[in-house]
Design an enzyme around this catalytic site. Structure first.
Site, PDB file in Angstrom:
ATOM      1  N   HIS A  50      55.042 -30.687  85.753  1.00 49.92           N
ATOM      2  CA  HIS A  50      55.493 -30.052  86.828  1.00 49.92           C
ATOM      3  C   HIS A  50      56.257 -31.650  86.562  1.00 49.92           C
ATOM      4  CE1 HIS A  50      53.837 -31.412  91.438  1.00 49.92           C
ATOM      5  NE2 HIS A  50      55.014 -32.054  91.650  1.00 49.92           N
ATOM      6  N   HIS A  52      60.931 -32.008  88.736  1.00 51.35           N
ATOM      7  CA  HIS A  52      61.214 -31.837  89.234  1.00 51.35           C
ATOM      8  C   HIS A  52      63.256 -32.126  89.134  1.00 51.35           C
ATOM      9  CE1 HIS A  52      58.528 -31.141  92.947  1.00 51.35           C
ATOM     10  NE2 HIS A  52      57.682 -32.288  92.667  1.00 51.35           N
ATOM     11  N   PHE A  53      63.779 -31.740  88.433  1.00 58.17           N
ATOM     12  CA  PHE A  53      65.276 -31.608  87.565  1.00 58.17           C
ATOM     13  C   PHE A  53      66.606 -31.267  88.205  1.00 58.17           C
ATOM     14  CE2 PHE A  53      64.054 -31.170  82.902  1.00 58.17           C
ATOM     15  CZ  PHE A  53      63.555 -32.634  82.887  1.00 58.17           C
ATOM     16  N   ARG A  54      65.937 -31.074  89.852  1.00 57.98           N
ATOM     17  CA  ARG A  54      66.888 -31.311  90.571  1.00 57.98           C
ATOM     18  C   ARG A  54      67.616 -30.637  91.078  1.00 57.98           C
ATOM     19  NH1 ARG A  54      63.442 -33.849  93.749  1.00 57.98           N
ATOM     20  NH2 ARG A  54      63.173 -35.474  93.430  1.00 57.98           N
ATOM     21  N   HIS A 168      49.862 -27.923  96.360  1.00 59.17           N
ATOM     22  CA  HIS A 168      50.120 -29.431  96.559  1.00 59.17           C
ATOM     23  C   HIS A 168      48.584 -29.494  97.558  1.00 59.17           C
ATOM     24  CE1 HIS A 168      52.442 -33.596  97.955  1.00 59.17           C
ATOM     25  NE2 HIS A 168      51.221 -33.288  98.478  1.00 59.17           N
ATOM     26  N   HIS A 219      48.508 -33.676  90.593  1.00 60.98           N
ATOM     27  CA  HIS A 219      48.751 -34.924  91.248  1.00 60.98           C
ATOM     28  C   HIS A 219      47.932 -35.175  91.693  1.00 60.98           C
ATOM     29  CE1 HIS A 219      50.762 -33.401  94.793  1.00 60.98           C
ATOM     30  NE2 HIS A 219      52.265 -33.068  94.578  1.00 60.98           N
ATOM     31  N   ASP A 287      54.960 -35.402  87.994  1.00 56.18           N
ATOM     32  CA  ASP A 287      55.406 -35.358  89.075  1.00 56.18           C
ATOM     33  C   ASP A 287      57.435 -35.770  89.564  1.00 56.18           C
ATOM     34  OD1 ASP A 287      56.377 -34.267  91.929  1.00 56.18           O
ATOM     35  OD2 ASP A 287      54.903 -35.384  92.694  1.00 56.18           O
ATOM     36  N   HIS A 291      65.117 -40.278  92.285  1.00 55.08           N
ATOM     37  CA  HIS A 291      66.042 -39.642  93.613  1.00 55.08           C
ATOM     38  C   HIS A 291      66.976 -41.345  93.280  1.00 55.08           C
ATOM     39  CE1 HIS A 291      63.865 -37.662  96.304  1.00 55.08           C
ATOM     40  NE2 HIS A 291      62.730 -37.926  95.482  1.00 55.08           N
TER      41      HIS A 291
END
Length: 421
Positions: A50, A52-54, A168, A219, A287, A291
């Site tokens: 899980h 998030h490499f964006r 989720h 998560h 997860d 940012h």
């Protein structure tokens, strides 16, 4: 390559021989070692299911290059990226765009597709989506993502296509609107209630059972959510931030501690920790949702949700093992063996002949303080600032060195491949 006299997670001391991309032999006295691992521990590479490499869309937060460097430096050799990029990964074309960017990855990867509110289970769009391998369903009820009817349609289709579904689970109808009058850091936790998670997990597993679908709950942050999944025979994951942080940490974290699901009470955190330790929880996944500092430095209602974690997951767990709170075998199962089994990666997850040579070498006594400035995520901060971690000195992906600190820090080439290719 021959790694000599390494201590495996179960405590055995063995030589490990690698040819091409594969472990070909694990035994004693196999010959002259290329790497003397005496006093070191050798683990299978962690599988973070899980992240998030964006990319595409948010490269100012993270890229496949920076995210995978962070993974490699933390002993993670496989990641599964989630679909909320721009464009979101909900079509074959969007998948191809993300896969092209993932060519820069140092580590192996999977790419999850997503289901949107206008999803049609009988369309060509749907068939292409399920061809991607795994599917991420954002919220099983409520108005945060797809509605309950669309959720049931998607799970039923997933059951027919025999693909895994990551859920989720938060029920937005149980969020507490009254807390929106508050502006303190704890308001987000008060708003997205623990009850919202438990109710959504219960609904998700009920739908999954009806559809004979293979569900995995993302998560989980509450003991109630974990128990609802476990009682139904459904696998679940816990993040390091829900394992180690609670609402008690929010005065220090401020809006940098906002994530979805939010941090819970210290009492619930301790109960989650107990379930991780005793085997109820199947997987630790991060997860990883970076940012920038500037984005997080906002009001609690305007700051984006999410924290980085792919580089610190294994080091934090290895520190728990060093302190005797987890066994090394438990850490292996949570981060490698169980994810490989749940997500059908038979070549990964263990150090055995015939498996991929995804390996992590570390000194179990070499703990040091975690500092955001030393990490490799593009965001440059961590919610675990000041905590202790045991970091790898060497990381291999299918036999290729991708991270090495034995003679100064160095990264290898981007050798990552799609595990669903």
């Amino acid at each position: 390559m021959l790694i000599g006299n390494a201590t495996l997670p179960d405590g055995r001391r063995r030589d490990v021989r690698i040819e091409d991309e594969t472990v070909v032999e694990v035994g004693k006295n196999l010959g002259d070692a290329d790497i003397d691992a005496t006093g070191k521990r050798l683990f299978p590479g962690a599988i973070d299911v899980h992240v998030h490499f964006r990319q595409p869309g948010f490269a100012h937060k993270e890229t496949w290059e920076t995210g995978s460097k962070s993974a490699a430096a933390g002993g993670v050799t496989t990641v599964v990226d989630q679909p909320n990029t721009d464009p979101p990964t909900v079509t074959g074309d969007a998948f191809d765009e993300k896969a092209a960017l993932a060519d820069a990855s140092l580590v192996d990867y999977g790419i999850n597709g997503g289901v949107t509110p206008d999803w049609d289970p009988d369309s060509l769009f749907s068939r292409r989506l399920f061809a991607l391998g795994e599917v991420f369903l954002a919220d099983s009820t409520g108005d945060m993502g797809i509605d309950a009817e669309r959720f049931a349609d998607a799970v039923e289709r997933a059951g027919r296509e025999d693909v895994s579904v990551t859920v989720h689970a938060e029920d937005a109808t149980l969020f507490t609107e009254a807390t929106k009058d508050r502006d303190d850091a704890d308001a987000w936790s008060a708003y997205r209630t623990a009850e919202a998670e438990a109710a959504a997990v219960e609904r998700a597993v009920e739908v999954g059972a009806d559809a004979a679908a293979d569900l995995h709950i993302a998560h989980t942050s509450t003991p109630e959510g974990i128990d609802a999944a476990s009682d139904a025979g459904v696998t679940c994951e816990v993040t390091p931030h829900h394992l180690f942080l609670s609402r008690d940490d929010l005065p220090d974290l401020g809006t940098f501690g906002r994530m979805n699901p939010p941090l819970r009470s210290e009492q619930r955190r301790e109960a989650v920790y107990d379930r991780v330790a005793d085997g109820t929880v199947d997987v630790i996944a991060t997860d990883h949702a970076p940012h920038t500092r500037e984005e997080k430095d906002a009001s609690i209602w305007n700051a984006p949700s999410g924290v980085p974690g792919v580089e610190t997951m294994l080091p934090l767990l290895l520190e728990e093992a060093r302190q005797g709170r987890f066994s090394y075998e438990r850490v292996r199962d949570l981060t490698a063996a169980n994810p490989a089994e749940i997500f059908d990666l038979p070549n990964k997850g263990r150090i055995e002949a015939g498996r991929d040579a995804d390996l992590v070498l570390f000194d179990p006594d070499d703990a040091h303080e975690i500092q955001g400035d030393d990490l490799h995520s593009k965001c440059g901060w961590t919610p675990f600032e000041g905590r202790q971690g045991v970091f790898p000195e060497l990381t291999l992906v299918r036999g290729e060195v991708v991270y090495d600190t034995r003679d100064g820090e160095a990264f290898g080439e981007g050798v990552g491949e799609n595990v669903r290719a």
